[in-house]
Motif scaffolding. Structure first.
Motif, short mmCIF file in Angstrom:
data_model
loop_
_atom_site.label_atom_id
_atom_site.label_comp_id
_atom_site.label_asym_id
_atom_site.label_seq_id
_atom_site.Cartn_x
_atom_site.Cartn_y
_atom_site.Cartn_z
N ALA A 39 0.81 -1.22 0.00
CA ALA A 39 0.00 0.00 0.00
C ALA A 39 0.84 1.27 0.00
N LEU A 40 2.09 1.17 0.40
CA LEU A 40 2.94 2.34 0.56
C LEU A 40 3.06 3.21 -0.69
N PRO A 41 3.27 2.66 -1.89
CA PRO A 41 3.38 3.54 -3.07
C PRO A 41 2.12 4.39 -3.30
N GLU A 42 0.94 3.81 -3.14
CA GLU A 42 -0.30 4.56 -3.31
C GLU A 42 -0.45 5.63 -2.24
N VAL A 43 -0.09 5.32 -1.01
CA VAL A 43 -0.18 6.29 0.08
C VAL A 43 0.77 7.45 -0.19
N MET A 44 1.99 7.15 -0.62
CA MET A 44 2.96 8.21 -0.91
C MET A 44 2.46 9.10 -2.05
N LYS A 45 1.86 8.48 -3.09
CA LYS A 45 1.33 9.25 -4.21
C LYS A 45 0.20 10.17 -3.73
N LEU A 65 -0.22 11.35 -0.70
CA LEU A 65 0.36 12.41 0.13
C LEU A 65 0.98 13.51 -0.72
N GLN A 66 1.65 13.13 -1.81
CA GLN A 66 2.25 14.13 -2.69
C GLN A 66 1.18 15.01 -3.31
N ILE A 67 0.08 14.41 -3.72
CA ILE A 67 -1.02 15.19 -4.30
C ILE A 67 -1.61 16.12 -3.24
N PHE A 68 -1.78 15.61 -2.03
CA PHE A 68 -2.36 16.40 -0.95
C PHE A 68 -1.48 17.61 -0.61
N PHE A 69 -0.17 17.40 -0.52
CA PHE A 69 0.72 18.49 -0.11
C PHE A 69 1.02 19.47 -1.22
N LYS A 70 0.76 19.13 -2.48
CA LYS A 70 0.96 20.06 -3.59
C LYS A 70 -0.14 21.10 -3.65
N ARG A 71 -1.26 20.84 -2.99
CA ARG A 71 -2.40 21.78 -3.02
C ARG A 71 -2.09 23.01 -2.29
#
Length: 103
Positions: free
Chosen positions: A89-95, A97-103
């Motif tokens: 699950a880690l790759p999807e979670v990291m992806k 999180l990246q989308i969330f923090f780019k906002r």
């Protein structure tokens, strides 16, 4: 038929599986594929077969391997499966999180 034993086994398994990995796995599969019937049928058959194996071979194995070793092995398998699920699950979670923090 020993109905008292039947309902004891049913009740213990029902309570043990509530919120357990089996129920969470079914929940996750249904949220991913949105097809509850085949997932229910497949999960039910899998649980029936696993329970059958446990019922048929549990007493035989317990004659040769002490219970505390079986519990240790089961615990290690649970930890191993947990690590695998987290790692998957880690790759999807990291992806996410990246989308969330780019906002």
């Amino acid at each position: 038929m020993d109905w008292k034993l039947f309902f004891l086994a049913f009740g213990m398994l029902f309570i043990a599986e509530l919120g357990d990995k089996t129920q969470l796995t079914v929940f996750t599969l249904v949220t991913q594929y949105n097809k509850p019937l085949p997932i229910f049928l497949g999960a039910s058959l899998g649980l029936v077969l696993v329970t059958l194996i446990g019922a048929l071979f549990g007493n035989l194995v317990a004659k040769y391997i002490p219970t505390h070793y079986l519990q240790l092995i089961a615990g290690l398998l649970f930890v191993g499966i947990g690590i695998y699920v987290l790692y998957s699950a880690l790759p999807e979670v990291m992806k996410s999180l990246q989308i969330f923090f780019k906002r």
